[in-house]
Each structure stands twice: as structure tokens, then as C-alpha cells.
Enzyme design. Sequence first.
Site, mmCIF file in Angstrom:
data_model
loop_
_atom_site.group_PDB
_atom_site.id
_atom_site.type_symbol
_atom_site.label_atom_id
_atom_site.label_comp_id
_atom_site.label_asym_id
_atom_site.label_seq_id
_atom_site.Cartn_x
_atom_site.Cartn_y
_atom_site.Cartn_z
ATOM 1 N N GLU A 102 -3.916 -30.003 12.270
ATOM 2 C CA GLU A 102 -2.998 -29.941 12.369
ATOM 3 C C GLU A 102 -2.024 -31.179 11.722
ATOM 4 O O GLU A 102 -2.626 -32.109 12.014
ATOM 5 C CB GLU A 102 -2.449 -29.504 13.872
ATOM 6 N N GLU A 136 3.292 -23.178 11.344
ATOM 7 C CA GLU A 136 3.946 -22.395 12.553
ATOM 8 C C GLU A 136 5.038 -22.306 13.569
ATOM 9 O O GLU A 136 5.555 -23.796 13.052
ATOM 10 C CB GLU A 136 3.647 -22.896 13.842
ATOM 11 N N LYS A 157 -9.816 -26.335 10.633
ATOM 12 C CA LYS A 157 -8.384 -25.932 10.606
ATOM 13 C C LYS A 157 -8.034 -27.650 11.783
ATOM 14 O O LYS A 157 -8.449 -27.875 12.454
ATOM 15 C CB LYS A 157 -7.700 -25.519 11.128
ATOM 16 N N ASP A 181 -11.031 -24.481 15.241
ATOM 17 C CA ASP A 181 -10.229 -25.603 15.248
ATOM 18 C C ASP A 181 -10.532 -27.103 15.903
ATOM 19 O O ASP A 181 -11.863 -26.902 16.453
ATOM 20 C CB ASP A 181 -8.985 -25.400 16.511
ATOM 21 N N ASP A 218 -7.883 -23.845 18.728
ATOM 22 C CA ASP A 218 -7.704 -24.912 20.011
ATOM 23 C C ASP A 218 -7.040 -24.639 21.494
ATOM 24 O O ASP A 218 -6.920 -24.972 22.989
ATOM 25 C CB ASP A 218 -7.861 -26.229 20.292
ATOM 26 N N SER A 219 -5.944 -23.323 21.008
ATOM 27 C CA SER A 219 -5.049 -22.973 22.000
ATOM 28 C C SER A 219 -6.128 -21.799 23.082
ATOM 29 O O SER A 219 -5.934 -21.799 24.769
ATOM 30 C CB SER A 219 -4.609 -21.762 21.824
HETATM 31 O O1 KIV Z 1 -4.698 -22.967 18.107
HETATM 32 C C1 KIV Z 1 -4.274 -21.607 17.874
HETATM 33 O O2 KIV Z 1 -4.853 -20.895 18.367
HETATM 34 C C2 KIV Z 1 -3.807 -22.228 16.511
HETATM 35 C C3 KIV Z 1 -2.638 -20.874 16.429
HETATM 36 C C4 KIV Z 1 -1.683 -20.637 17.098
HETATM 37 C C5 KIV Z 1 -2.586 -20.402 15.177
HETATM 38 O O3 KIV Z 1 -3.495 -22.888 16.264
#
Ligand code: KIV
Length: 253
Positions: free
Chosen positions: A114, A181, A112, A84, A45-46
Site C-alpha cells: 500500500e 481504492e 502488492k 499482499d 491482508d483483508s
Molecule cells: O486486502 C485486500 O483485500 C485488498 C483489496 C481490498 C484490494 O487490498
Amino acid sequence: MNKITPETIRSWKQARRRICALTAYDFPTAKLLDEAGIDLILVGDSLGMTVLGFPDTTDVQIQDVIHHTRAVVRGVSSALVVADLPIHSYDHPDLAVQSSRLLIDAGAQGVKLEGGQACSAQIRAITDADIPFLGHIGMLPQHVAEEGGYRRKGRTPEERDYLLNEAKVIEENGGFAVVLELIEASVAAKITASVSIPTIGIGSGTECDGQILVFHDLVGYFPWFKPKHVKSEGNVAEEIRKAARAYIERTRG
Ligand code: KIV
């Protein structure tokens, strides 16, 4: 080319084979990374910052991740693709499973989210639904506002114990690996030695079972913000500026 599965990644802990992971959000990047031999591609989600231009990840919607996952999957034949779950797409266990299924239908092979203890019911629901799950503990970018910035974790004994427990929660609820992280290197090393699943570090020292980076940081494609832990291997931003200037010159004459 052999397809990497969550089970492959998990088995590399025993085999002491380091996991190399990067984010990707589009077809050409994913294809190039796959051809280069990257093990795991995260549609992170970056993308909220690196691709969509938001200040952080909290504006990302599940439809955004679905869209980018579809593009990534078209370019990948070997790497494991994990997508994500964005903020609020897993507020309760049923929603977590529903959102995860959307990402799997888009072609991801795992999801994934968080957090550990606070999301244990969601994690259990996801793994009970036979959806491969990658954990993410330490600094949680979806909570950057509450946390007051991108702050390193594990500096006090309380934080160290908390993080060790977070990793155990991911392991006990069936995660196949866990992202660490911005965790103090010594704490990340302790977590790595304490759990049976691989740890994949970002800004968490060299003792993890693998490393992950945001692609744009690796190649120098997001020059407006560079986290301290990043060692770029390129300067794509400058290459783009150079090419654009050359084109402008050639066109204007
Ligand atoms: O969203 C993302 O890119 C991440 C990585 C920083 C692990 O969660």
C-alpha cells in the site's frame, strides 16, 4: 487452460479487456473462482478481518499471508495469484524484497503493498529483484487508524494531484497494474486515462480498467460490515445459518 501472467494483465489495457479480480484465502474458494474464470486472485491482508476476526488488517503477519497463499495456489490453474505484503513487512527496501520472496516461494506470482511515493524505494527494490508488483493507492486500509476511518479520497484538487502522482510513481517504478481504492470516480477515471498500466478499482467508479472486490462482500459472507460500494450477489451468511439450523433440528429431532 492458459495461465494469466502479469504481462497478460498489463496487455489488457491496450486491448480494453476489463480485469475481473477477487480476493481469496483458501483452496475451495480459489478453485471455484478460478473455474468461474476470474482473472486475478488477491490473497489480501483483508484476511485479517474476513478470516481471522481482527478489527482491521494491521494484525496480519507475513506468516499468515504465506499460509493462505499456499492454500490458494493449490486451487488455481489459470488466474494470476498476487499476495499482499502486510504492514511492517516492507518497512525498508531490503525487508520488502525479503518478504516478497517469501510470498513468491509460497507460490504467488506477484506482490502488492500500500502506497506510492512513500514506498517508492521499496517498490523499486521489488521490481529490480524481478518480482512482479501490483500497486495500491487511495484509501490505504493499513493506515485506517491514522486516516480516521475508511474515507473516500480525491475530493479536493490537492488530493487529486497527489493521487495522480501516486499512480505515476507505481508506473515509473515498474508496477504492472495499480489498485485504486475508494477514489472519487472522476479522479479514478483521470488516473486511468493518464497511466499506461491498468487500474483496478474498488469503490472507485466504473471507469477503471478492471474491478476488484473482497470475496466475502461479493457473496454476502461477512454480514457484520458491508462497505457502501458493495453490491452483493449472494447471501452465504444466511445459507450457512439455514444449514446449521436444519442440521441442529435434524440432530436434536
Ligand atoms: O486486502 C485486500 O483485500 C485488498 C483489496 C481490498 C484490494 O487490498
